[in-house]
Design a protein around this motif. Structure first.
Motif, PDB file in Angstrom:
ATOM      1  N   LEU A   1      53.549  60.874  20.399  1.00  0.00           N
ATOM      2  CA  LEU A   1      53.942  59.858  21.363  1.00  0.00           C
ATOM      3  C   LEU A   1      54.928  58.849  20.800  1.00  0.00           C
ATOM      4  CD1 LEU A   1      50.591  59.860  23.122  1.00  0.00           C
ATOM      5  CD2 LEU A   1      52.770  60.520  24.084  1.00  0.00           C
TER       6      LEU A   1
ATOM      7  N   LEU B   1      44.996  46.448  14.540  1.00  0.00           N
ATOM      8  CA  LEU B   1      45.227  47.306  15.702  1.00  0.00           C
ATOM      9  C   LEU B   1      45.544  48.724  15.268  1.00  0.00           C
ATOM     10  CD1 LEU B   1      47.307  44.760  17.733  1.00  0.00           C
ATOM     11  CD2 LEU B   1      44.988  45.517  18.205  1.00  0.00           C
ATOM     12  N   LYS B   2      45.113  49.665  16.079  1.00  0.00           N
ATOM     13  CA  LYS B   2      45.282  51.063  15.711  1.00  0.00           C
ATOM     14  C   LYS B   2      46.602  51.601  16.240  1.00  0.00           C
ATOM     15  CE  LYS B   2      41.293  51.239  13.767  1.00  0.00           C
ATOM     16  NZ  LYS B   2      41.080  49.799  13.825  1.00  0.00           N
TER      17      LYS B   2
ATOM     18  N   ASP C   1      47.531  53.891  18.344  1.00  0.00           N
ATOM     19  CA  ASP C   1      47.796  54.065  19.778  1.00  0.00           C
ATOM     20  C   ASP C   1      48.085  52.725  20.450  1.00  0.00           C
ATOM     21  OD1 ASP C   1      45.209  53.279  19.343  1.00  0.00           O
ATOM     22  OD2 ASP C   1      44.506  54.100  21.238  1.00  0.00           O
ATOM     23  N   SER C   2      47.334  51.693  20.069  1.00  0.00           N
ATOM     24  CA  SER C   2      47.593  50.386  20.674  1.00  0.00           C
ATOM     25  C   SER C   2      48.984  49.897  20.278  1.00  0.00           C
ATOM     26  CB  SER C   2      46.558  49.367  20.225  1.00  0.00           C
ATOM     27  OG  SER C   2      45.277  49.847  20.447  1.00  0.00           O
TER      28      SER C   2
ATOM     29  N   LEU D   1      51.616  51.632  19.440  1.00  0.00           N
ATOM     30  CA  LEU D   1      52.642  52.388  20.163  1.00  0.00           C
ATOM     31  C   LEU D   1      52.765  51.893  21.603  1.00  0.00           C
ATOM     32  CD1 LEU D   1      51.985  56.063  19.039  1.00  0.00           C
ATOM     33  CD2 LEU D   1      53.987  54.692  18.571  1.00  0.00           C
ATOM     34  N   GLY D   2      51.627  51.787  22.285  1.00  0.00           N
ATOM     35  CA  GLY D   2      51.648  51.392  23.692  1.00  0.00           C
ATOM     36  C   GLY D   2      52.236  50.006  23.860  1.00  0.00           C
ATOM     37  N   MET D   3      51.880  49.127  22.945  1.00  0.00           N
ATOM     38  CA  MET D   3      52.326  47.755  23.041  1.00  0.00           C
ATOM     39  C   MET D   3      53.842  47.662  22.891  1.00  0.00           C
ATOM     40  SD  MET D   3      50.076  45.023  21.249  1.00  0.00           S
ATOM     41  CE  MET D   3      50.596  45.060  19.612  1.00  0.00           C
TER      42      MET D   3
END
Ligand SMILES: Nc1ncnc2c1ncn2[C@@H]1O[C@H](COP(=O)(O)OP(=O)(O)OP(=O)(O)O)[C@@H](O)[C@H]1O
Ligand SMILES: [Mg+2]
Lengths: 489, 265, 325
Positions: free
Chosen positions: A78, A130-131, A133-134, A136-138
């Motif tokens: 992603l 923060l991991k 996925d967070s 990336l999404g952020m």
């Protein structure tokens, strides 16, 4: 009451916003919509706009296909999505540079924005709890929001030629002009060259970053180089595929290749191939009718390739697996019947040569109706012969050998579990029922050796040995050559 | 045959395992385990790396499906008696950045008894505090779990298991990464629990101490090598059998099973 | 450049809009608040389970659901579209799981494949039927909350209060709050330690699917206003900001809720000032809050980390001195 779902807009509202919204991306100025004619037009490649599109989508497929495998195996799939959204502010900036759609300015702006996005993800991951996925999404959503705000601000500027900038959201392969194509080929060449030169580094880093660091590879540098290349390819693909769908061109062909092979270099080749197929296929499909966008068709073509691999991949495909499972089940079922026949013969101390259908049905605890087709199947596979007149079933040499080895496996395994693993005697049977179909010859020899060539299983039954199987049916009446087996000896 | 869920003295048997085979991706890693654990004992599970100790515990907890055989906990299936087991996992299994503090973690041990839609009460808090006190972690009650040392984290998980007030405890290497003082404190606690009539199964790696810590030992290496009182089981022959390499044929056949399974699954 | 960024005039940005169109801005603020509240609350749990990108996937694949619903019902009936979107959202999670369970493709790649395919399908469907229905694909990407005031109001008890979408969002927000209050325990344990939840007899599967259902519901009702991509920001940013500042989940949830209103208002005024997309501005405001927390959080902020790095040697020296005494 008026139905009002908020994403629905009257065209009037929309056209104030983005003038060309619904007149979505399509190739060339097609007036003729007859499918066959269009196909011909596409395949003959006479039309320059078609030629440009084909070249563009091919290059794009190569570029994305080369980079995709590296992010798919690293579970960074992603990242492509994040980059594609993160470049939007860069696109707007590039546009602001001299107030028109200048490919080079936009390319530089967008690549920079993408790289900043990649750095932001890394920074968040390293300095906060923060991991991935967070993070990336952020980054994805925030950069996109900045981009959207800038785009809406640009839209209301009085000056400048704004046409074409909205193409970045959904993409339009046909909108690629000469300059875009040149840019695309330069990027593809660079990607090809760098992947070729640093193949080893990319490979080791994506397989085991810790190890790569320990042998002195500049892991971070390689990571950012990959991110930079990704940003490049995302930016040049944006025009054709659009922000949302770019990541599909990176992920889907690579994932399809991942299903087909275990070696990285083959994966690269396949993925490039699939990328090109998806690109050209999508362009072709969207060319067939008047109102079809290119990007989504490219994505769906890639998905079709992926699904084909998902279902039909020889080793991992769903259908081959299902087929193998079926034949496995069939084999086990056959072996169980052969074993039952053996047991009946053994109970009669091998006095009789064949067994009757009713004996078998009692032994198997099944109806005659169920047993019959199974026997016919065995006959077809040449494991037994059925004598119509006597209504009896006889082993063929193959059948006899198979039955013997199954019984041998079963009893050997029971013996092994009892003697060496110290199973309770009442547990060994169920396990042996499964293992008997699995044991390979080498293991059987080892087992026999470890068990000192013991001839009787824990229940006192004789274990057929390799020698026995070769020797043949230990029938009492040697004189009567009834089975195919006897004639052979 | 007598009622299988009761043992000789007529008590319920805390854990009974019958002909249990467990496979990962169809490759068997535990073969035909038969076990009947008497209640009120501190039992050590011993075996080399990869011998299936964690797998055994996870299967009992219903976290790994078994391919054959069954497990009974106090005569019933795991589902029905889940609340009577306390489980201390091997340490790496949680996200240490999770936004909970030490007391929250221990309180989670009480959730099983609360049931749906109910929140922890004062009493539960009180019990959680007592459990923390028992493992000498009371001063850390308000700490975020990431700010604890490895041994302290281990003690918090122990406290959580205590808060479950179970009758059977399964602990996966509770002593790993724990200093000697803590180790002896923990073992004292375990003995205390045992004296209250609880049954404890503890995976342990250190052979010399195992002899002193446990009443009974369970030697495991793909199959059950031996199970019995420590003084009977802890001898050279059986340990040699446990640690002296695998039964090659057993692991080979396991591979064959997997190969066949790969062909079809 | 000067054309791009208008000069800042406090009166015009902060006072005049409310004086001129109080009703309109009140509705926008309410909607923004409800969206960020419900997204933020549920987003906390999504992040803890490392599923932030599933939210991304669901929000994109809602598009074909809408298109199909539109096509089947031949109308813009709200309910049909709502159901279509919800079905698409749930289908996404199922497809993702199907792919990564039945092949060696990792979950992240599976997410990427599924949502892009569904989104592409949606775009094509909408293009093919573009003549028949009016569905704006770009608004699917970034929505437009600014149109809320133009929606007809719904009559409740003789007075026209709120538009339907705001009411629906309110309902969903209540549902989210209720769900979190009632099942807090279950959500906490299944997120923190699935192993423990098994031993406590709490079903991880049921909790997972309930959460996914709720997430789909939230996304579907939010994205009409803020769009597919900005929904993700709403899911992640408030929770991430709060978790920089607090260490316990209840505190984080409260702080998330507290951050929603300021972020919404800041976003509205930012967009008034710059005259840009309102949903985008709200996200930027939330992002600014996050960056502030990231830099200055007294617990784990960048500044704090820096100070500690500088101070650490001093502290070390101090303890050494003490031990020598
Ligand atoms: N999730 C899994 N998937 C596949 N195989 C696994 C999995 N977990 C364990 N195994 C295999 O099962 C076997 C038993 O593993 P298990 O974790 O039970 O060992 P263990 O006795 O606990 O070892 P250790 O002392 O290292 O903790 C090993 O061979 C391991 O490779
Ligand atoms: Mg283990």
């Amino acid at each position: 009451m008026a139905a009002t779902f908020r994403i629905v807009f009257v065209l009037a509202l929309v056209s104030g916003f983005f003038p060309q919204v619904l007149e979505a991306a399509k190739i060339g100025d097609v007036t003729e919509t007859r499918v066959i004619e269009q196909m011909f037009r596409f395949l003959s490649l006479k039309d320059p706009s078609v030629r440009a599109t084909v070249i563009g989508t091919t290059l794009l497929g190569i570029c994305c296909g080369l980079l995709g495998p590296f992010i798919v195996v690293r579970r960074l799939a992603l990242v492509g999505d994040t980059l594609s959204h993160a470049v939007l502010p860069g696109v707007a900036m590039g546009f602001l540079w001299n107030m028109e759609k200048d490919p080079l300015a936009i390319f530089i702006g967008a690549s920079l924005a993408g790289l900043i996005g990649a750095c932001a993800v890394n920074l968040i991951k390293q300095t906060t709890h923060l991991k991935e996925d967070s993070a990336l999404g952020m980054v994805l959503a925030t950069f996109f929001a900045v981009g959207i705000c800038m785009m809406t601000m640009i839209q209301r500027l009085p000056t400048g030629n704004k046409s074409g900038i909205d193409k970045y959201l959904f993409g339009q392969a046909a909108a690629m002009n000469q300059e875009d194509l040149i840019l695309l080929s330069v990027v593809t060449t660079v990607v090809l060259l760098l992947v070729f030169l640093f193949y080893k580094e990319f490979l080791v880093t994506s397989f085991d970053a810790g190890f790569a660091r320990s042998i002195g590879f500049p892991v971070n540098l390689i990571h950012y180089l990959l991110m930079l290349l990704l940003a490049f390819s995302v930016v040049v693909s944006l025009q054709a595929v659009g922000v949302v769908l770019v990541s599909a061109m990176l992920i889907t062909p690579a994932a399809a290749a991942y299903l087909l092979t275990d070696r990285m270099h083959r994966m690269l080749i396949l993925s490039v191939l699939f990328g090109v197929v998806a690109g050209v296929g999508g362009a072709f499909l969207s060319f067939l009718s008047n109102n079809l966008p290119t990007g989504p068709f490219m994505v769906l073509s890639a998905t079709a390739v992926f699904l084909a691999a998902f279902f039909f991949s020889p080793r991992r495909g769903l259908i081959p697996r299902w087929w193998r499972q079926r034949s496995q089940t069939q084999r086990i079922c056959r072996e169980n019947i052969l074993k039952a026949i053996y047991h009946i013969l053994e109970a009669g101390e091998f006095e009789e040569e064949g067994v009757t259908f009713s004996e078998l049905s009692i032994r198997r605890n099944e109806d005659l109706l169920e047993v019959r087709p199974q026997i016919l199947d065995l006959e077809k596979a040449d494991f037994v012969t059925v004598s119509k007149s006597e209504n009896r079933i006889y082993f063929t040499p193959d059948g006899w050998q198979t039955a013997c080895s199954i019984v041998r496996n079963h009893r050997l395994w029971e013996l092994y579990l009892t003697n060496a693993v110290h199973y309770a005697a009442d547990h060994v049977h169920d396990d042996a029922e499964k293992i008997e179909h699995v044991l390979e010859e080498e293991t059987v020899r080892q087992l026999e050796k470890q068990l000192n060539y013991e001839r009787r299983d824990p229940h006192g039954k004789p274990i057929p040995t390799f020698a026995d199987i070769e020797k043949g049916l230990p029938t009492a009446r040697q004189s009567r050559p009834a089975t195919g087996y006897m004639s052979k000896s | 045959m007598m009622d299988s869920s009761k043992n000789d003295s007529g008590e319920e048997c805390p854990l009974e395992i019958h002909d249990l085979t467990v496979a990962y991706h169809k490759k068997p890693v535990l073969w035909g385990i038969d076990l009947k654990i008497p209640s009120g004992n501190l039992i050590g599970i011993i075996g080399p790396n990869g011998s299936g100790k964690s797998t055994l515990i996870k299967t009992v907890m219903g976290m790994v499906p078994s391919s054959s055989g069954w497990v009974k906990i106090f005569g019933k299936s795991f589902r029905k008696n889940a609340c009577r087991i306390g489980y201390v996992p091997q340490r790496e299994s949680v996200d240490w950045d999770f936004p909970v503090n030490v007391l929250d973690v221990v309180l989670m041990g009480r959730y099983g008894r609360l049931g749906l839609l109910r929140r922890p009460k004062r009493d539960d808090r009180e019990v959680a505090m007592q459990c923390l006190d028992k493992v000498k972690m009371l001063p850390f009650a308000d700490r975020q779990i990431a700010n604890l040392s490895g041994g302290q984290q281990q003690r918090v998980f122990l406290a959580r298991a205590l808060a479950q007030e179970s009758d059977l405890y399964l602990m996966d290497e509770p002593f790993s990464g724990v200093d000697a003082a803590t180790e002896s404190a923990i073992i004292e606690l375990l003995h205390e629990l045992k004296d209250q009539g609880k049954t404890l199964l503890v995976v342990h790696h250190d052979l010399p101490t195992a002899k002193n810590y446990f009443d009974m030992l369970l030697l495991l290496n793909m199959r059950l090598v031996a199970f019995g009182p420590t003084e009977e089981v802890f001898n050279y022959d059986l340990l040699q059998k446990t640690y002296g390499g695998r039964l090659t044929i057993l692991s080979e056949v396991a591979d064959e099973v997997r190969r066949h399974a790969e062909a079809d699954s | 450049m000067s054309e791009l960024i208008p000069s800042f005039d406090f009166q015009a940005v902060f006072i005049v809009p409310w004086q001129e169109d109080f009703q309109g801005y009140f509705l926008i603020a309410t909607m923004g608040f409800l969206i960020s509240l419900s997204c933020g609350l549920i987003g906390n749990f999504i992040m803890l389970r490392r599923m932030a990108l599933i939210g991304d996937a669901i929000s994109h694949s809602v598009l074909p659901g809408l298109a199909v619903a539109l096509f089947l019902s031949k109308s813009l009936a709200t309910t049909a579209m709502f159901i279509g979107a919800l079905v698409a959202g749930i289908l996404t999670t199922v497809l993702i799981e199907l792919i990564h369970q039945n092949s060696r493709v990792k979950p992240d790649a599976a997410i990427g494949i599924v949502f892009t395919s569904l989104f592409a399908l949606g775009v094509i469907l909408i293009n093919v039927y573009a003549g028949e229905v009016h569905l704006d694909t770009e608004c699917v990407l970034y929505g437009e909350i600014a149109f809320i005031p133009f929606e007809p109001l719904i009559d409740i008890g003789g007075r026209e209060w709120f538009p339907g979408s705001v009411l629906r969002m309110g309902g969903v927000t209540l549902l989210v709050i209720l769900g979190i209050v009632l099942f807090y325990k279950e959500l906490l344990v299944t997120s923190f330690d699935p192993g423990l939840s098994v031993s406590l007899g709490i079903s991880t599967r049921t909790t997972h699917y309930l959460l996914m259902g709720l997430l789909s519901l939230v996304i579907v009702s939010a994205f009409q206003s803020v769009g597919a991509i900005l929904v993700i920001a709403m899911l992640i940013l408030p929770g991430a900001t709060a978790s920089m500042l607090c260490s316990r989940l209840p505190a984080i949830l409260w702080l998330t809720a507290g951050l929603c209103l300021p972020a919404t208002l800041a976003g509205i005024h930012l967009s008034i000032w710059l005259d840009c997309s309102m949903a985008g501005a709200m996200v930027i405001a939330s992002a600014v809050f996050f960056i502030l927390a990231w830099l200055f959080s007294p617990r784990r902020g960048l500044l704090q980390q820096l100070i500690q790095k500088v101070r650490l040697p001093e502290v070390h020296n101090l303890t050494l001195d003490n031990s020598q005494e």
